[in-house]
Design an enzyme around this catalytic site. Structure first.
Site, PDB file in Angstrom:
ATOM      1  N   ASN A 144     -18.236  -3.284  -4.350  1.00 11.76           N
ATOM      2  CA  ASN A 144     -18.182  -4.754  -4.399  1.00 11.76           C
ATOM      3  C   ASN A 144     -19.412  -5.371  -3.738  1.00 11.76           C
ATOM      4  OD1 ASN A 144     -15.770  -5.065  -5.711  1.00 11.76           O
ATOM      5  ND2 ASN A 144     -14.758  -6.206  -4.089  1.00 11.76           N
TER       6      ASN A 144
ATOM      7  N   ARG B  38       0.822  -1.213   0.000  1.00 11.21           N
ATOM      8  CA  ARG B  38       0.000   0.000   0.000  1.00 11.21           C
ATOM      9  C   ARG B  38       0.858   1.265   0.000  1.00 11.21           C
ATOM     10  NH1 ARG B  38      -5.469  -1.609   2.122  1.00 11.21           N
ATOM     11  NH2 ARG B  38      -5.997   0.565   2.407  1.00 11.21           N
TER      12      ARG B  38
ATOM     13  N   ASN C  58     -12.877   7.233   3.581  1.00 10.00           N
ATOM     14  CA  ASN C  58     -13.641   6.405   2.628  1.00 10.00           C
ATOM     15  C   ASN C  58     -14.957   7.061   2.212  1.00 10.00           C
ATOM     16  OD1 ASN C  58     -11.947   4.597   4.392  1.00 10.00           O
ATOM     17  ND2 ASN C  58     -12.516   3.153   2.798  1.00 10.00           N
TER      18      ASN C  58
ATOM     19  N   GLU D 232       2.525   6.506   0.867  1.00  9.21           N
ATOM     20  CA  GLU D 232       3.720   7.359   0.915  1.00  9.21           C
ATOM     21  C   GLU D 232       3.709   8.381  -0.219  1.00  9.21           C
ATOM     22  OE1 GLU D 232       5.319   7.497   3.498  1.00  9.21           O
ATOM     23  OE2 GLU D 232       6.056   5.587   4.252  1.00  9.21           O
TER      24      GLU D 232
ATOM     25  N   TYR E 166       0.837   4.226  -2.585  1.00 10.44           N
ATOM     26  CA  TYR E 166      -0.265   5.196  -2.448  1.00 10.44           C
ATOM     27  C   TYR E 166      -0.073   6.032  -1.175  1.00 10.44           C
ATOM     28  CZ  TYR E 166      -5.153   6.839  -2.182  1.00 10.44           C
ATOM     29  OH  TYR E 166      -6.293   7.598  -2.104  1.00 10.44           O
TER      30      TYR E 166
END
Ligand code: NAD
Ligand code: UDP
Length: 314
Positions: A191, A143, A175, A148, A146
């Site tokens: 999803n 991850r 989110n 960092e 993204y």
């Protein structure tokens, strides 16, 4: 009053398209740029006829030259599935994209806003997360490209302010969900809804005990706009998100109930470095922007379910 020329990078994406719509409604001239890496012209097709809207296909890792008064920098793949597909490109987009919009702001004198993320907090060991929390982020995990990348972009924004006196704003987005989420980018809300509508198993990664706090897109875009138009001495970083926290298992059960689906829960492997919890402390946004979210999770989920129903015709 003179119409503002507002540049939105990543404007054909999920959040960007809603932002462009809002900016047009507020009477601005909108220049939307995107290279359609994860976004789609379908998200902005309804704006093509608008006399104050312009679309330029452009990759933010190359410099751009556009007359503008304000810049919102949203261009970046945002879902774990997409940002991990080509991690080097994700890093380049984050860092060079930030550099290029900052250089543009330097030459035009525009105010520039960076769409940062709650991922700068990594897998947090405090909850809720205030802006003063410095995070618990792996520099080398899957991850990191993204997380960092977004952290480096924030650093660059504040260095441009200190070194060149630029008019900057940094928003840390938690989110966010709503209509126009991509159906196949692997994010949890899209999803679960698509799986529930199709009667497929709902894929829960890990035990589903990990939590997130979901903000409806209209609330998010209102917060982003409020930050952009806040007094110049308020730079952020500021959290914008909905503090209503829910476990992923509970989210799955809620989606099943709201769709009336027969889908069953299927437990899959938890991705590496998946944060255990995430919940924004929004005291700063309330105080400085007078902003707080108004759409409750079930209400927003129903609107999102309606959107996906139309999209997949069921
Ligand atoms: P999205 O994938 O729908 O939108 C991103 C857009 O950027 C897409 O249209 C994509 O084509 C474009 N893009 C990607 N790389 C580009 C490049 N190199 N040059 C030009 N365009 C490029 O994702 P989103 O959810 O709308 O996210 C928008 C921004 O908000 C991103 O910067 C993301 O990091 C940030 N953010 C989103 C969330 C969320 O929950 N949606 C949370 C935190 C931060
Ligand atoms: N998740 C899940 N099933 C899915 C997609 C995601 O259980 O089909 C989980 C994921 O492991 C994470 C949470 O839902 O714990 C949110 O994932 P998402 O990719 O939407 O956002 P992020 O991890 O970036 O917060």
């Amino acid at each position: 009053m003179k119409k503002k020329r507002v540049l939105v990078t990543g404007g054909a994406g999920f959040l960007g398209s809603h932002l462009c719509e809002r900016l047009l409604k507020l009477g601005n001239y909108v220049i939307c740029t995107d290279n359609l890496f994860t976004g789609s012209e379908d998200n902005i097709r309804h704006l093509f006829h608008h006399p104050h809207f312009e679309f330029l296909c452009h990759d933010v890792i190359s410099p751009l030259s556009v007359e503008c008064d304000q810049i919102y920098n949203l261009a970046c793949p945002a879902s774990p599935r997409w940002y991990q597909k080509d991690p080097v490109y994700t890093m380049k987009t984050s860092f060079l994209g930030a550099l290029n919009v900052l250089e543009l702001a330097r030459t035009t004198g525009a105010r520039v806003l960076q769409a940062s993320t709650s991922e700068v907090y990594g897998d947090p060991d405090c909850s809720p997360q205030p802006e003063s929390y410095r995070g618990c982020v792996s520099a080398v995990g899957p991850r990191a490209c993204y997380d960092e990348g977004k952290r480096a972009a924030e650093t660059l924004f504040f260095d441009y302010r200190r070194q060149y006196g630029l008019d900057i704003k940094v928003i840390r987005i938690f989110n966010t969900y709503g209509p126009r989420m991509s159906m196949d980018d692997g994010r949890v809300v899209s999803n679960f809804i698509v799986q529930a509508l199709k009667g497929e198993d709902i894929t829960i990664y890990g035990s589903g005990a990990q939590s997130r706090s979901f903000c409806y897109v209209d609330d998010l875009v209102a917060g982003m706009n409020a930050l952009m138009n806040s007094p110049g001495d308020f730079t952020g970083p500021v959290n914008i998100g909905n503090p209503e926290e829910i476990s992923i298992k509970e989210l799955a059960e809620t989606v099943i109930r709201l769709t009336g689906s027969q889908s069953r829960l299927a437990f899959k492997e938890l991705p590496v470095d998946d944060p255990r919890q995430r919940r924004p402390d929004i005291a700063l946004a309330k105080r400085e922007l007078g902003w707080s979210p108004v759409v409750r999770l079930e209400e927003g989920l129903k609107l999102t379910i309606d959107y996906f129903k139309r999209l997949i015709n069921c």
